[in-house]
Design an enzyme around this catalytic site. Structure first.
Site, PDB file in Angstrom:
ATOM      1  N   GLY A   1       3.589   1.252 -24.057  1.00 39.34           N
ATOM      2  CA  GLY A   1       2.759   1.402 -22.866  1.00 39.34           C
ATOM      3  C   GLY A   1       2.457   3.108 -22.763  1.00 39.34           C
TER       4      GLY A   1
ATOM      5  CB  SER B   1       8.555  -0.787 -12.761  1.00 36.35           C
ATOM      6  OG  SER B   1       9.711  -0.007 -12.673  1.00 36.35           O
TER       7      SER B   1
ATOM      8  CG  ASP C   1       7.897   6.520 -23.286  1.00 37.71           C
ATOM      9  OD1 ASP C   1       9.063   5.701 -23.478  1.00 37.71           O
ATOM     10  OD2 ASP C   1       7.739   7.471 -23.553  1.00 37.71           O
TER      11      ASP C   1
ATOM     12  N   GLY D   1       4.439  -2.866 -15.931  1.00 39.50           N
ATOM     13  CA  GLY D   1       4.200  -3.125 -17.384  1.00 39.50           C
ATOM     14  C   GLY D   1       5.123  -4.083 -17.840  1.00 39.50           C
ATOM     15  CB  VAL D   2       7.396  -3.022 -20.826  1.00 37.37           C
ATOM     16  CG1 VAL D   2       8.816  -3.317 -21.495  1.00 37.37           C
ATOM     17  CG2 VAL D   2       6.355  -2.751 -21.919  1.00 37.37           C
ATOM     18  CE1 TYR D   3      11.674  -1.211 -19.295  1.00 40.44           C
ATOM     19  CE2 TYR D   3      11.837   0.340 -17.521  1.00 40.44           C
ATOM     20  CZ  TYR D   3      12.164  -0.173 -18.834  1.00 40.44           C
ATOM     21  OH  TYR D   3      12.945   0.998 -19.676  1.00 40.44           O
TER      22      TYR D   3
ATOM     23  CB  ILE E   1      -1.588   8.623 -17.406  1.00 39.74           C
ATOM     24  CG1 ILE E   1      -1.046   9.371 -16.359  1.00 39.74           C
ATOM     25  CG2 ILE E   1      -0.668   8.427 -18.559  1.00 39.74           C
ATOM     26  CD1 ILE E   1       0.001   8.888 -15.588  1.00 39.74           C
TER      27      ILE E   1
HETATM   28  N1  APR Z   1      -2.543   5.291 -18.709  1.00 41.42           N
HETATM   29  C1  APR Z   1      -2.260   4.796 -17.705  1.00 41.42           C
HETATM   30  N2  APR Z   1      -1.646   3.487 -17.321  1.00 41.42           N
HETATM   31  C2  APR Z   1      -1.278   3.019 -18.575  1.00 41.42           C
HETATM   32  C3  APR Z   1      -1.588   3.392 -19.858  1.00 41.42           C
HETATM   33  C4  APR Z   1      -2.273   4.629 -20.038  1.00 41.42           C
HETATM   34  N3  APR Z   1      -2.258   4.982 -21.219  1.00 41.42           N
HETATM   35  N4  APR Z   1      -0.918   2.699 -20.773  1.00 41.42           N
HETATM   36  C5  APR Z   1      -0.280   1.529 -19.905  1.00 41.42           C
HETATM   37  N5  APR Z   1      -0.397   1.844 -18.789  1.00 41.42           N
HETATM   38  C6  APR Z   1      -0.163   1.003 -17.610  1.00 41.42           C
HETATM   39  C7  APR Z   1       0.299  -0.309 -17.873  1.00 41.42           C
HETATM   40  O1  APR Z   1      -0.912  -1.378 -17.940  1.00 41.42           O
HETATM   41  C8  APR Z   1       1.208  -0.780 -16.513  1.00 41.42           C
HETATM   42  O2  APR Z   1       0.221  -1.189 -15.511  1.00 41.42           O
HETATM   43  O3  APR Z   1       0.898   1.496 -17.130  1.00 41.42           O
HETATM   44  C9  APR Z   1       1.891   0.611 -16.251  1.00 41.42           C
HETATM   45  C10 APR Z   1       3.330   0.691 -16.666  1.00 41.42           C
HETATM   46  O4  APR Z   1       3.476   0.049 -17.839  1.00 41.42           O
HETATM   47  P1  APR Z   1       4.388   0.462 -19.012  1.00 41.42           P
HETATM   48  O5  APR Z   1       3.991   1.606 -19.729  1.00 41.42           O
HETATM   49  O6  APR Z   1       4.884  -0.878 -19.795  1.00 41.42           O
HETATM   50  O7  APR Z   1       5.806   0.856 -18.330  1.00 41.42           O
HETATM   51  P2  APR Z   1       6.763   0.113 -17.397  1.00 41.42           P
HETATM   52  O8  APR Z   1       6.487  -1.184 -17.150  1.00 41.42           O
HETATM   53  O9  APR Z   1       7.468   1.204 -16.424  1.00 41.42           O
HETATM   54  O10 APR Z   1       7.866   0.064 -18.696  1.00 41.42           O
HETATM   55  C11 APR Z   1       8.727   1.084 -19.141  1.00 41.42           C
HETATM   56  O11 APR Z   1       7.983   0.469 -21.310  1.00 41.42           O
HETATM   57  O12 APR Z   1       6.744   1.532 -22.960  1.00 41.42           O
HETATM   58  C12 APR Z   1       7.855   1.135 -22.653  1.00 41.42           C
HETATM   59  O13 APR Z   1       9.559   3.229 -23.295  1.00 41.42           O
HETATM   60  C13 APR Z   1       8.889   2.437 -22.088  1.00 41.42           C
HETATM   61  O14 APR Z   1      10.941   1.301 -22.135  1.00 41.42           O
HETATM   62  C14 APR Z   1      10.018   1.860 -21.340  1.00 41.42           C
HETATM   63  C15 APR Z   1       9.167   0.894 -20.728  1.00 41.42           C
END
Ligand code: APR
Length: 191
Positions: free
Chosen positions: A47, A137, A49, A139-141, A26
């Site tokens: 992730g 949401s 963020d 990924g980590v969530y 992204i």
């Molecule tokens: N570009 C696109 N998608 C990505 C990237 C990137 N560079 N990095 C990770 N992803 C994908 C992950 O594989 C997942 O499918 O984005 C999706 C969302 O994952 P997360 O980033 O973990 O977001 P989320 O699940 O909403 O969790 C948010 O994670 O990083 C922390 O600070 C953030 O506490 C918050 C939590």
């Protein structure tokens, strides 16, 4: 449309808005606004963020700090969205939103929908003609990818009726499975 560093997925037009999926990063998207899957602190994380703050540079975090010191002393509520500079990224804006953590006991779908709809509203407020979303949401969530895709596409299709919204909505997926889930939804979701 070829996106730098991405493999194109599928596209579909709904109510004059072009929706597309790409497999890629992204932070590399050449759109007006990219959406950050943030947490309520707005102080960064892993992730998406972590990638956005790393690639965008310190100006993004500095802008988040100002938000926390002024409008958002208690942090950004889940389901809400705010905009900052995109720093060194190709995009003009970063729209930070907080998705809900997946729960087996409680249906938090409305909060996930809100993360997308509020991001689209904020994009309209800053005049962003194009916006890129990650799978919020999922990924980590811990949100199951298929359902995350269903909620994302359905909510953004509804948002396409809002004339002030973007003309291009791109879902940027980070794995072939995520791309396949979003492609299925993009192809089959009812308008
Ligand atoms: N570009 C696109 N998608 C990505 C990237 C990137 N560079 N990095 C990770 N992803 C994908 C992950 O594989 C997942 O499918 O984005 C999706 C969302 O994952 P997360 O980033 O973990 O977001 P989320 O699940 O909403 O969790 C948010 O994670 O990083 C922390 O600070 C953030 O506490 C918050 C939590």
């Amino acid at each position: 449309m070829t996106v730098a560093g991405s493999q194109n997925g599928t596209s579909r037009s709904v109510n004059g808005v072009r929706f597309e999926t790409v497999l890629g990063d992204i932070t590399e998207q050449r759109v007006d606004a990219i959406v950050n899957a943030a947490n309520s602190s707005l102080m960064g994380g892993g992730g998406v963020d972590g990638a956005i703050h790393r690639a965008g540079g310190p100006d993004i975090l500095a802008a988040c700090r100002v938000l926390r010191e002024t409008r958002l002393p208690a942090g950004l509520p889940t389901g809400d969205a705010v905009v900052t500079t995109a720093g060194r990224l190709p995009a003009r804006h970063v729209i930070h939103t907080v998705g809900p953590v997946w729960s087996r006991r409680e249906d938090r779908t409305p909060l996930l929908r809100s993360a997308y709809s509020r991001s689209l509203e904020v994009a309209g407020e800053v005049g962003a003609a194009s916006i890129a979303f990650p799978a919020i949401s999922a990924g980590v969530y811990g949100w199951p990818m298929n359902d995350a895709a269903r909620v994302a596409v359905a909510t953004c299709f509804e948002g396409a009726r809002d004339v002030a919204g973007p003309e291009l909505v791109r879902f940027v997926l980070f794995s072939p499975d995520a791309l396949a889930a979003f492609d299925r939804e993009l192809a089959s979701a009812a308008v």
